[in-house]
Design a protein around this motif. Structure first.
Motif, PDB file in Angstrom:
ATOM      1  N   GLU A 243     -30.433  10.777  14.252  1.00 55.59           N
ATOM      2  CA  GLU A 243     -29.060  10.252  14.090  1.00 55.59           C
ATOM      3  C   GLU A 243     -29.335   9.336  12.910  1.00 55.59           C
ATOM      4  O   GLU A 243     -28.874   8.797  12.623  1.00 55.59           O
ATOM      5  CB  GLU A 243     -28.126  10.794  15.096  1.00 55.59           C
ATOM      6  N   GLN A 244     -30.225   8.375  14.122  1.00 58.26           N
ATOM      7  CA  GLN A 244     -29.936   7.170  13.303  1.00 58.26           C
ATOM      8  C   GLN A 244     -31.462   6.466  12.883  1.00 58.26           C
ATOM      9  O   GLN A 244     -30.987   5.462  11.497  1.00 58.26           O
ATOM     10  CB  GLN A 244     -31.124   5.860  14.857  1.00 58.26           C
ATOM     11  N   PHE A 245     -31.992   7.520  12.121  1.00 55.00           N
ATOM     12  CA  PHE A 245     -32.797   7.732  11.356  1.00 55.00           C
ATOM     13  C   PHE A 245     -31.939   8.170  10.065  1.00 55.00           C
ATOM     14  O   PHE A 245     -31.950   7.319   8.834  1.00 55.00           O
ATOM     15  CB  PHE A 245     -34.169   8.237  11.432  1.00 55.00           C
ATOM     16  N   ARG A 246     -31.550   9.113  10.082  1.00 55.76           N
ATOM     17  CA  ARG A 246     -30.920   9.775   9.077  1.00 55.76           C
ATOM     18  C   ARG A 246     -29.953   8.827   7.660  1.00 55.76           C
ATOM     19  O   ARG A 246     -29.379   8.276   7.168  1.00 55.76           O
ATOM     20  CB  ARG A 246     -29.732  10.861   9.513  1.00 55.76           C
ATOM     21  N   SER A 247     -28.979   8.053   9.352  1.00 54.18           N
ATOM     22  CA  SER A 247     -28.314   7.258   9.243  1.00 54.18           C
ATOM     23  C   SER A 247     -28.279   5.537   8.819  1.00 54.18           C
ATOM     24  O   SER A 247     -28.070   5.731   7.304  1.00 54.18           O
ATOM     25  CB  SER A 247     -26.996   6.316  10.411  1.00 54.18           C
ATOM     26  N   SER A 248     -29.650   5.179   8.683  1.00 54.12           N
ATOM     27  CA  SER A 248     -30.144   3.980   7.705  1.00 54.12           C
ATOM     28  C   SER A 248     -31.031   4.447   6.912  1.00 54.12           C
ATOM     29  O   SER A 248     -30.646   3.764   5.726  1.00 54.12           O
ATOM     30  CB  SER A 248     -31.937   3.464   9.190  1.00 54.12           C
ATOM     31  N   ILE A 249     -31.413   5.965   6.560  1.00 58.98           N
ATOM     32  CA  ILE A 249     -32.028   6.156   5.442  1.00 58.98           C
ATOM     33  C   ILE A 249     -30.528   6.370   4.381  1.00 58.98           C
ATOM     34  O   ILE A 249     -30.793   5.803   3.353  1.00 58.98           O
ATOM     35  CB  ILE A 249     -32.992   7.562   5.688  1.00 58.98           C
ATOM     36  N   GLN A 250     -29.165   6.519   4.480  1.00 60.45           N
ATOM     37  CA  GLN A 250     -28.130   6.783   4.077  1.00 60.45           C
ATOM     38  C   GLN A 250     -27.476   5.170   4.268  1.00 60.45           C
ATOM     39  O   GLN A 250     -27.715   5.404   2.515  1.00 60.45           O
ATOM     40  CB  GLN A 250     -27.282   7.550   4.828  1.00 60.45           C
ATOM     41  N   GLU A 251     -27.868   4.318   4.297  1.00 62.27           N
ATOM     42  CA  GLU A 251     -26.967   3.086   4.499  1.00 62.27           C
ATOM     43  C   GLU A 251     -28.133   2.667   2.784  1.00 62.27           C
ATOM     44  O   GLU A 251     -28.600   1.905   2.038  1.00 62.27           O
ATOM     45  CB  GLU A 251     -27.541   2.189   5.150  1.00 62.27           C
ATOM     46  N   LEU A 252     -29.265   2.544   3.320  1.00 58.66           N
ATOM     47  CA  LEU A 252     -29.995   2.440   2.268  1.00 58.66           C
ATOM     48  C   LEU A 252     -30.189   3.057   1.223  1.00 58.66           C
ATOM     49  O   LEU A 252     -30.291   2.294   0.177  1.00 58.66           O
ATOM     50  CB  LEU A 252     -32.043   3.023   2.903  1.00 58.66           C
ATOM     51  N   PHE A 253     -29.559   4.146   0.833  1.00 61.39           N
ATOM     52  CA  PHE A 253     -29.573   4.940  -0.712  1.00 61.39           C
ATOM     53  C   PHE A 253     -27.590   4.442  -0.923  1.00 61.39           C
ATOM     54  O   PHE A 253     -28.026   4.107  -2.451  1.00 61.39           O
ATOM     55  CB  PHE A 253     -29.468   5.953  -0.636  1.00 61.39           C
ATOM     56  N   GLN A 254     -27.879   3.731  -0.141  1.00 60.45           N
ATOM     57  CA  GLN A 254     -26.134   2.930  -0.543  1.00 60.45           C
ATOM     58  C   GLN A 254     -26.937   1.596  -1.501  1.00 60.45           C
ATOM     59  O   GLN A 254     -26.114   1.252  -2.015  1.00 60.45           O
ATOM     60  CB  GLN A 254     -24.921   2.996   0.660  1.00 60.45           C
ATOM     61  N   SER A 255     -28.216   1.245  -0.699  1.00 60.28           N
ATOM     62  CA  SER A 255     -28.397   0.410  -1.642  1.00 60.28           C
ATOM     63  C   SER A 255     -29.292   0.272  -2.865  1.00 60.28           C
ATOM     64  O   SER A 255     -28.858  -0.698  -3.145  1.00 60.28           O
ATOM     65  CB  SER A 255     -29.456  -1.400  -0.241  1.00 60.28           C
TER      66      SER A 255
END
Length: 1396
Positions: free
Chosen positions: A526-538
């Protein structure tokens, strides 16, 4: 030295030497003859022996140095000798090739070359060649001799292990593998190599007190740190066994040798540090071959103190003195010495009391090149690889990685990457950002074209060797940190570099996560998926920024967009297709929708979309439904603004291709629906704009009109994907009244696009399949969908006509196999469309009248298609049109006028065939079996209808003849005749004045092109006579502007006068001058009046002063059915060209009709010739019969005036054929010589609008011998009177030769024949008795003879007055003969008078 000529024969046949003392001979060997005895010749070479004399061929040779060491040189060309020797050598090889079965091809090739050499050698020995030929033969021989070396090459692809696996037979033969001197293009992980290549360059040594220079040999050893000589570390070449020592070659007496020898030193890596090379120099004695004296040495370590290896360069080494007694057991004695200048500078305090002293005047140079994947010559790289040895300098070492050359980085790529991730694991917080920057630098280095081929090395490393399971966290963090700062920083070079490295950063991130998940059984998912989501927001944040005011930000966004599609495949390893599609949709959707953000960003944005469409992600239907709306949205915006059309077309082509492929596997209805709603209307508008600008040759930015077919393909692809449901749903969207107008406009766009497709060359000429597909698509989809829309009927009809007339559908022009293939696949689409068109016409009902006469031309164009079924379908429509106009107006004048106009236009363009002649009279009315003519006969208006059809049929015959003449390589006469025929038809039979005038001008242009200026003037006069001297305004017509009738007639008169002047027909121009003068005088336009009067006066002067030739006239009969309609079985009289006589005219006519047969008799042909399928020409000269006799009989009228009237305004011509009736009088043939006189009357006078006119009437009469005599004498009297009158009135000056010849001809003929023969024939008692009815004619002949005597007397008097003194004897002779003639005539006259 002794030279002598001696026989030196070659062997021409092998001899086995089986006789006693026999000498074995091989074919081609050379022997030397010493003695000839009893038919056998002994030979001296290396042994004595005998052999048969007929086994050799004697040749001359020169023997020098007679005796034991004599030399024999054959007296033949050196090239021949070389060829002979070569053939002997090749013969052995050739036989060997025959034995080796797998080299049969080479056997035959060598045989072919040997045969060529033998043939060329034979030519050279023949002695019959010129010097140039000898040189050429020698050149060919030299070329063939150089053929000798033959090698076989085979290219093997792949790495060494793969090649070994795939080609085991090659490596079973002991093949040696030679590695590249240097590194290969790609160094794969695991490919370990450590080779040092050393080149012995040169040396400079002293003599050492000797009088001659030394013979120097270099011996090289590789020694380890303990002084041990490394075994088998020296290689002299691939396949050679390794050795422990190397010995150079020796240059004789040379103290400055240059060797240039390359040696490979495959030294183990673990032995490299501490090892050194020692070079020992020895002098080799020439007296004692085994003696070698040591006099010096040099050395160099392989690795520096800092751990770097010997640099790739030329090294000038110091030479130290030594001798044979010197020992190298303690290597430390010399290793402490400097080996070169650089080494000396590094340790200047060298003690001088050492065993070995340096020779300052001697040097030794070597060059080295290291090919190693483990040893480096770069200090910074070495520091990185050994970073643990410098814990305080790690950050500096990481920062200096950018200064390492790219070649070194790619060589040690795996070691560098391993080191970086070890450093990252060691202290993420401290070194994370620097490691990230170093990684970005390396990734971007591989983007350089110079190192791009190392990308597979990186891929292999990530998949097989990368072990950084925790690296993804820091990589994601650093990447996000860079993106989040993109809105704040002014300089964004480092951010842009990170964006460009996005693909491989994600590869490392994903692989790292895979390794971590594998090691921890999926922890922290979940932490990995969340970090990817945040990266795409950037990522979306970066793309959403307004970059119009920041060029730096534009470059950042461009770098991100360029790299973005490359990460899709990596994401698909960790996320579902739908999840990745949502990431991408959100990212693409974050881009500004406006197309005004700048051209460069527009291009980058569309390129990113294009790569998205081409990616594997877009091939999944689940992701395509998510991505398609945002992709279509951006394309729609650009198409609407007509921006970046080329890129958009490429994107659309990819989408349609993918959907087409997907439609074979699943349902794509939803996707097609999205594309129809978003694209169809804007796609049609884009195509119309492109086609419009293409026609006007205007430029559209980013689009090449040669590629407009791409958009056509896109439209066709979309229409092919549309089902009936899609079409119906599209039409149902237009419901309200306003929407119906939009609906109409939309359909008109479709029709307009298809109309342009059929008219323009969108596809290359040879793209037949694409053209047929377009036609089939229109036929199957568009036509049937829109038949119910009455608002677009007119456009539909026009489009249907264009469809049928497309060149690509004209199957008659295709080859039989191609025609069959098209018919089997598509059928004849012209027939299908014709049925659709007929059905549509029938559905119009009472609305048909609105399409009359507008659609007559287009429908008529369809009937010109050479397809009988299409014609039968279309003909009833014309009957319908005639019937509807008859009902409305009581006649069908509009149909008649329009049909004739369009027929002329279409046939003149080259359309129609032979069957088209009977189109309206014999074509069947669909669906009735009756013809159109039979159908009309049933109508109440049948009389006018039948008359109309008959006229149209006759018109088409003439039009097709005209068309055939114009489009072929026909002569001007044929074209002119055909045009006259058609022009007269328009005037006399159907009274179409406008068409008549058009052809007047076409005919005039033809005459001008042929330089028939008089005929051009008469032709233009036809139009002039239709005009009146009135001020009625005339519309613009042909090349005439809008003007009054008076102005047009005046302009025509002036032009006609000009043409008459150029044709020297001034008499025809004078009446027009007078007519113009009257008009100018009535308008008091004295300036123009003066001009025209002067013109008229000039014409009179021209008549009197300029010489004009009298043309000859020829009667031509055209017999046989092979002639064109307007010539067939008709006879014409033609006005010949200047100087053209009968033979030349016959030749010209036969060249114009090359298939024609010339008839050799003047008799009228019978029906067998008239009806045969051939061409017969009957040509003979005819005599003009002038109408204006009065002017020709006036004595005082100059002959130059009479000459015009003798050959102009002539409508009648005469042809006389002499024949004998009854028995021929051998004594006087004039008694039975009758004349068959044929008089031809033409339709028009010559000259006229043509150089020839048809004979409308012929009259044949027989002229008796007496009547013929009367005419002959009468004509001669008239000729004499005219000539004498010209001299009397001084119209002819100076030379009287013409009068002399004329008088001499008449008087001499009268004395020796001519009149005398007439006297004998017709004044004879027997003739007068037998022909009592000819008394009056005999009297007339007698009077003409007496008149001739009188005229001759006057002529002799004039001749005496002007004769030159030198011509007096001729004059006296004429006087004497005249007296004899007169007395003879008097005597006969008295006899005849007595008889009467």
């Amino acid at each position: 030295m002794c030279l002598s000529l001696f026989p030196h024969p070659p062997v021409i046949c092998s001899f086995r030497g089986t006789v006693p003392q026999g000498l074995v001979l091989e074919l081609g060997e050379t022997v030397q003859i010493l003695e000839k005895c009893e038919g056998k010749l002994p030979m001296l070479k290396t042994a004595n022996g005998i052999f048969p004399a007929n086994y050799i061929h004697l040749k001359k040779a020169i023997v020098s140095n007679r005796g034991q060491y004599e030399t024999v040189v054959p007296l033949e060309d050196s090239v021949v000798t070389e060829v002979t020797a070569t053939l002997q050598e090749w013969a052995v090889l050739w036989k060997q090739l025959y034995v080796v079965r797998h080299k049969v091809d080479l056997f035959y090739k060598l045989r072919h070359v040997m045969n060529e050499l033998i043939d060329l050698r034979r030519q050279l020995l023949s002695g019959h060649l010129t010097q140039d030929q000898v040189r050429e033969v020698k050149r060919h021989l030299t070329v063939r001799l150089d053929w000798g070396l033959i090698i076989s090459l085979q290219l093997l692809r792949g790495d060494m292990e793969q090649i070994r696996r795939e080609n085991p037979m090659i490596f079973n033969r002991g093949v040696s593998v030679t590695r590249k001197l240097g590194f290969p293009d790609v160094i794969m992980p695991g490919d370990i190599r450590n080779d040092l290549y050393l080149t012995l360059e040169k040396g400079d040594f002293e003599r050492g007190g000797k009088s001659v220079q030394k013979n120097i040999e270099v011996t090289m050893y590789v020694l380890y740190a303990d002084g041990e000589i490394l075994k088998d570390c020296i290689s002299l070449g691939s396949g050679e066994p390794s050795r422990s020592a190397y010995h150079s070659f020796v240059l004789y007496h040379n103290n400055s040798p240059r060797w240039g020898e390359i040696i490979k030193l495959p030294i183990p890596i673990d032995r490299f540090r501490g090892s050194h090379l020692r070079f020992e120099f020895r002098h080799c004695s020439t007296k004692d071959k085994g003696e070698k004296k040591l006099f010096g040495f040099a050395f160099t370590p392989l690795m520096r103190d800092d751990g770097t290896t010997l640099s790739d360069d030329i090294h000038e080494l110091y030479v130290y003195k030594c001798d044979e007694n010197s020992t190298f057991n303690n290597h430390a004695l010399y290793l402490g010495l400097p080996c070169c200048k650089e080494d000396y500078n590094g340790c200047p305090n060298i003690p001088s009391s050492l065993i070995f002293q340096r020779s300052t005047k001697e040097t030794f140079s070597v060059s080295t090149q290291l090919s190693s994947t483990k040893l480096t010559q770069n200090v910074d790289l070495l520091a990185l690889l050994k970073w643990k040895a410098y814990p305080d300098r790690v950050m500096d070492i990481l920062g200096r990685l950018r200064h390492v050359s790219g070649e070194e980085i790619v060589k040690f790529l795996q070691d560098i990457l391993d080191t970086l991730f070890v450093v990252l694991d060691d202290n993420t917080e401290k070194y994370g950002l620097l490691v990230f920057q170093s990684l970005v630098f390396i990734i971007n280095l591989l983007r350089d074209s110079k190192y791009f081929h190392f990308r597979p090395v990186m891929d292999t490393y990530i998949q097989k060797h990368f072990a950084g399971a925790l690296a993804y966290k820091e990589l994601i963090r650093c990447l996000k940190w860079y993106m989040d700062r993109s809105a704040e920083l002014v300089r964004q070079d480092h951010i842009q570099e990170a964006m460009r490295a996005l693909e491989y950063l994600f590869k490392f991130i994903v692989q790292s996560r895979i390794l971590y998940s594998r090691a921890t059984c999926g922890m922290e998912e979940e932490q990995f998926r969340s970090s990817i989501q945040e990266l795409f927001q950037s990522i979306r944040f970066v793309l959403s920024l307004d970059s119009r005011s920041s060029e730096t930000l534009i470059f950042t966004q461009a770098a991100l967009l360029n790299s973005f599609p490359a990460i899709f495949d990596e994401l698909l390893q960790m996320f579902t297709v739908q999840e990745v599609a949502e990431f991408v949709r959100g990212t693409l959707g974050s881009m500004p929708s406006t197309v005004h953000i700048g051209q460069s960003m527009d291009v980058v944005k569309l390129q990113s979309i294009a790569r998205t469409v081409d990616s594997r992600l877009f091939s999944f239907s689940e992701s395509r439904r998510i991505l398609l709306p945002v992709v279509l949205h951006h394309i729609h915006l650009h198409l609407r603004q007509q921006k970046e059309l080329l890129i958009c077309s490429g994107i659309l082509s990819s989408i349609f291709s993918i959907i087409k492929t997907s439609s074979l596997e699943g349902d794509v209805v939803e996707e097609v629906e999205m594309m129809v709603e978003s694209l169809l209307d804007v796609l049609l508008q884009t195509l119309l704009t492109i086609m419009s600008k293409s026609q006007s040759q205007e430029a559209v930015r980013g689009f090449s009109f040669g590629q407009q077919g791409e958009y056509v393909s896109c439209l066709l692809s979309l229409l092919r994907q549309m089902s009936d449901t899609h079409f119906q749903h599209l039409l149902d969207n237009f419901q309200s009244k306003d929407e119906l107008k939009v609906r109409k406009d939309f359909l008109l766009k479709i029709f307009c696009v298809f109309r342009n497709l059929m008219k323009m060359s969108v596809f290359p000429r040879d793209w037949m399949v694409m053209r047929l597909l377009t036609s089939n698509l229109f036929l199957e989809y568009n036509v049937k969908k829109f038949l119910c829309l009455s608002q677009v009927w007119n456009s539909y009809f026009s489009l249907a006509v264009l469809f049928i007339n497309q060149p690509s559908l004209q199957l008659e022009n295709a080859t039989p196999p191609k025609r069959k293939k098209i018919l089997d696949k598509y059928g004849d689409m012209r027939v299908m469309m014709a049925y659709e068109l007929f059905s549509m016409w029938q559905n119009l009902g009472e609305h048909k009248i609105h399409f009359i006469p507008g659609m007559i031309g287009p429908f008529l164009g369809v009937t010109l298609v050479p397809q009988p079924e299409v014609r039968n379908i279309m003909i009833p429509i014309f009957h319908d049109m005639m019937d509807w106009e008859q009902r409305k107006n009581g006649n069908f004048k509009q149909v008649e006028a329009e049909l004739i106009d369009k027929l002329d236009s279409l046939v003149s363009e080259g359309k129609g065939d032979e069957n088209y002649r009977e189109l309206f009279s014999s074509a069947h009315v669909f669906p009735s079996p009756n013809s159109l003519l039979e159908k009309i006969e049933q109508e109440t208006w049948r009389e006018t209808g039948i008359s109309f059809v008959t006229s149209v049929t006759r018109l088409m015959e003439r039009l097709l003849d005209y068309r055939d003449c114009m489009k072929g390589d026909e002569t001007e006469n044929k074209k002119i005749g055909c045009t006259v025929n058609l022009m007269n038809f328009y005037k006399s039979e159907i009274n179409k004045e406008e068409m008549y005038i058009r052809y007047i001008h076409k005919l005039c242009d033809m005459h001008l092109q042929a330089e028939n200026y008089t005929e051009a003037a008469f032709t233009l006069l036809l139009y002039c006579e239709l005009l009146q001297w009135e001020d009625r305004p005339l519309r613009e017509f042909l090349h005439y502007p809008s003007q009054s009738e008076w102005q047009r007639k005046e302009g025509l008169c002036r032009k006609i006068i000009h043409y008459f002047n150029k044709g020297k027909s001034w008499e025809f121009g004078i009446p027009l001058c007078r007519e113009l003068a009257i008009q100018y005088e009535s308008l008091y336009d004295y300036q123009s009046l003066s001009w025209i009067r002067k013109m008229e006066a000039t014409y009179y002067d021209n008549i009197m002063e300029q010489q004009r030739l009298e043309p000859e006239f020829f009667r031509v009969g055209f017999y046989g059915r092979k002639f064109p309609f307007f010539l067939r079985n008709k006879e014409y009289v033609c006005r010949g060209h200047d100087y053209e006589r009968l033979e030349a005219f016959q030749q010209r006519m036969l060249s114009e009709f090359p298939q024609a047969i010339a008839m050799q008799h003047p008799n009228h042909p019978d029906d067998s010739i008239l009806q045969c399928d051939a061409q017969y020409l009957q040509i003979y000269a005819v005599t003009p019969i002038p109408d204006n006799i009065d002017v020709l009989q006036m004595d005082r009228v100059p002959d130059r005036i009479k000459s015009f009237y003798r050959v102009n305004n002539i409508r009648k011509f005469r042809y006389d054929r002499p024949f004998h009736k009854g028995p021929k009088d051998k004594e006087n043939e004039f008694k039975s010589l009758w004349i068959e006189r044929t008089t031809l009357t033409l339709t028009h006078s010559l000259p006229g609008i043509s150089r020839w006119f048809e004979v409308e009437r012929r009259e044949l009469v027989e002229v008796s011998p007496l009547e013929n005599a009367i005419q002959v004498v009468e004509n001669k009297n008239q000729e004499l009177r005219t000539l004498i009158s010209q001299y009397q009135h001084k119209q002819m000056h100076g030379n009287i030769n013409l009068l002399s010849m004329c008088l001499n001809g008449v008087i001499d003929a009268a004395v020796n024949g001519g009149i005398a023969r007439y006297q004998e024939a017709f004044f004879d008692k027997d003739y007068i008795t037998k022909h009592p009815g000819d008394a009056e004619k005999i009297t007339q002949l007698k009077e003409l003879m007496q008149e001739q005597v009188h005229v001759l007397g006057v002529g002799l008097a004039v001749h005496e007055k002007f004769v030159h003194p030198e011509m007096r004897p001729l004059h006296k002779k004429l006087i004497d003969q005249f007296q004899m003639m007169r007395s003879s005539l008097y005597h006969v006259s008295q006899q005849s008078l007595f008889q009467f």
